[in-house]
Design a protein around this motif. Structure first.
Motif, PDB file in Angstrom:
ATOM      1  N   UNK A 121       0.773  -1.251   0.007  1.00  0.00           N
ATOM      2  CA  UNK A 121      -0.089  -0.049  -0.073  1.00  0.00           C
ATOM      3  C   UNK A 121       0.921   1.320   0.100  1.00  0.00           C
ATOM      4  N   UNK A 122       1.885   1.249   0.824  1.00  0.00           N
ATOM      5  CA  UNK A 122       2.823   2.450   0.966  1.00  0.00           C
ATOM      6  C   UNK A 122       3.570   2.711  -0.449  1.00  0.00           C
ATOM      7  N   UNK A 123       4.188   1.544  -1.000  1.00  0.00           N
ATOM      8  CA  UNK A 123       4.470   1.480  -2.251  1.00  0.00           C
ATOM      9  C   UNK A 123       3.665   2.269  -3.424  1.00  0.00           C
ATOM     10  N   UNK A 156      10.322   3.322  10.581  1.00  0.00           N
ATOM     11  CA  UNK A 156      11.163   4.185  11.569  1.00  0.00           C
ATOM     12  C   UNK A 156      12.610   4.062  11.421  1.00  0.00           C
ATOM     13  N   UNK A 157      13.046   3.583  10.251  1.00  0.00           N
ATOM     14  CA  UNK A 157      14.565   3.311   9.867  1.00  0.00           C
ATOM     15  C   UNK A 157      14.614   3.883   8.386  1.00  0.00           C
ATOM     16  N   UNK A 163      14.446   1.046   0.747  1.00  0.00           N
ATOM     17  CA  UNK A 163      13.953  -0.491   0.240  1.00  0.00           C
ATOM     18  C   UNK A 163      12.838  -0.046  -0.599  1.00  0.00           C
ATOM     19  N   UNK A 164      11.688   0.813  -0.025  1.00  0.00           N
ATOM     20  CA  UNK A 164      10.606   0.744  -0.368  1.00  0.00           C
ATOM     21  C   UNK A 164      10.380   1.813  -1.587  1.00  0.00           C
ATOM     22  N   UNK A 165      11.411   2.833  -1.284  1.00  0.00           N
ATOM     23  CA  UNK A 165      11.730   3.980  -2.279  1.00  0.00           C
ATOM     24  C   UNK A 165      11.984   3.189  -3.695  1.00  0.00           C
ATOM     25  N   UNK A 166      13.037   2.174  -3.731  1.00  0.00           N
ATOM     26  CA  UNK A 166      13.368   1.325  -4.675  1.00  0.00           C
ATOM     27  C   UNK A 166      12.293   0.746  -5.265  1.00  0.00           C
ATOM     28  N   UNK A 167      11.321  -0.013  -4.561  1.00  0.00           N
ATOM     29  CA  UNK A 167      10.573  -0.430  -5.409  1.00  0.00           C
ATOM     30  C   UNK A 167       9.449   0.311  -5.941  1.00  0.00           C
ATOM     31  N   UNK A 198      22.539  10.348  -2.330  1.00  0.00           N
ATOM     32  CA  UNK A 198      21.912  10.373  -3.777  1.00  0.00           C
ATOM     33  C   UNK A 198      20.334  10.376  -3.420  1.00  0.00           C
ATOM     34  N   UNK A 199      19.827   9.396  -2.354  1.00  0.00           N
ATOM     35  CA  UNK A 199      18.428   9.244  -2.370  1.00  0.00           C
ATOM     36  C   UNK A 199      17.679  10.223  -1.214  1.00  0.00           C
TER      37      UNK A 199
END
Length: 256
Positions: A121-123, A156-157, A163-167, A198-199
């Motif tokens: 859902x977040x992605x 929280x980390x 990882x979700x940004x990458x997805x 960079x992110x």
């Protein structure tokens, strides 16, 4: 040279919201940010920024019932339509304010919902937000909050956020890295900032413990500021701290 923005949801709170823009400018800030502008018409907020001569650099998408304890809805499967309608509203404010960044808060973890569904859902919501901002040449951000101050916060980390940004696979989706939250949860700040530079779309600062201005706690901010210049960070740094005294104007000696 580092650029600092005044967070008007933390600083100058003795003044009405629309008067805080001029107060920030009087203290030398060229940029401002805040949690939510939606209690005021967008043209009134834009006029306050214009008259003060400051740039609006960041604000949050609607985050549910904030006064009632909610801390975002971007990861909640039963609130997708609400999140997207709220983000559409946020994007309209961003256009009016010429603001290039909107932060999305994941929210508190609901009981009985699978981790995979919350992540999916977040992605999907972050991809939607990034697409909306791409249409106006802006960024969508997602921010981890420490789970000591915000128990149960879903994200929280830095590592799971990245990882979700990458997805999501959107080039204009980035991390909002709050040094205070990261110190509480992770530490190793200098290496983390360099590794993830960079992110990172936006930085925020406060010292620990207490969430007060730099110089009141354990974080070596003079070193980190030199480090950020060395590694080439060129974005804004939001002063999202609780002043240890006064309304914030008295706490700016750390800026040199």
């Amino acid at each position: 040279m580092l650029r600092f923005s005044a967070n008007l949801s933390f600083l100058f709170l003795d003044l009405p919201f629309l008067e805080r823009f001029a107060a920030a400018a009087a203290c030398g800030f060229k940029g401002v940010e805040f949690h939510f502008p939606y209690a005021f018409p967008a043209d009134e907020v834009a006029d306050a920024a214009r008259r003060a001569g400051v740039e609006v650099v960041l604000f949050n998408a609607p985050a549910g019932d904030w006064a009632g304890g909610e801390r975002g809805i971007a990861a909640l499967p039963d609130r997708v339509a609400e999140f997207r309608a709220g983000f559409d509203q946020a994007a309209a404010y961003a256009r009016a304010l010429h603001c290039p960044r909107i932060n999305c808060l994941a929210g508190l973890r609901p009981a009985g919902v699978a981790q995979a569904l919350l992540e999916d859902t977040l992605v999907a919501n972050l991809a939607y937000a990034a697409d909306q901002m791409a249409a106006q040449h802006g960024q969508a951000l997602v921010e981890p909050l420490n789970s000591r101050d915000t128990p149960g916060f879903f994200l929280d980390r830095s590592a799971p956020a990245l990882a979700l940004i990458a997805r999501a696979q959107r080039p204009n989706l980035a991390l909002q890295y709050d040094i205070y939250h990261a110190q509480v949860m992770e530490g190793d700040l200098a290496r983390s900032l360099q590794t993830h530079l960079a992110h990172i779309g936006h930085l925020q600062i406060a010292d620990n413990p207490g969430r007060h201005e730099p110089g009141t706690g354990e974080i070596n901010y003079p070193f980190l500021f030199r480090h950020l210049e060395h590694i080439g960070y060129t974005g804004w740094i939001g002063c999202e701290y609780v002043p240890s005294r006064g309304n914030g104007a008295e706490t700016l000696g750390w800026m040199g």
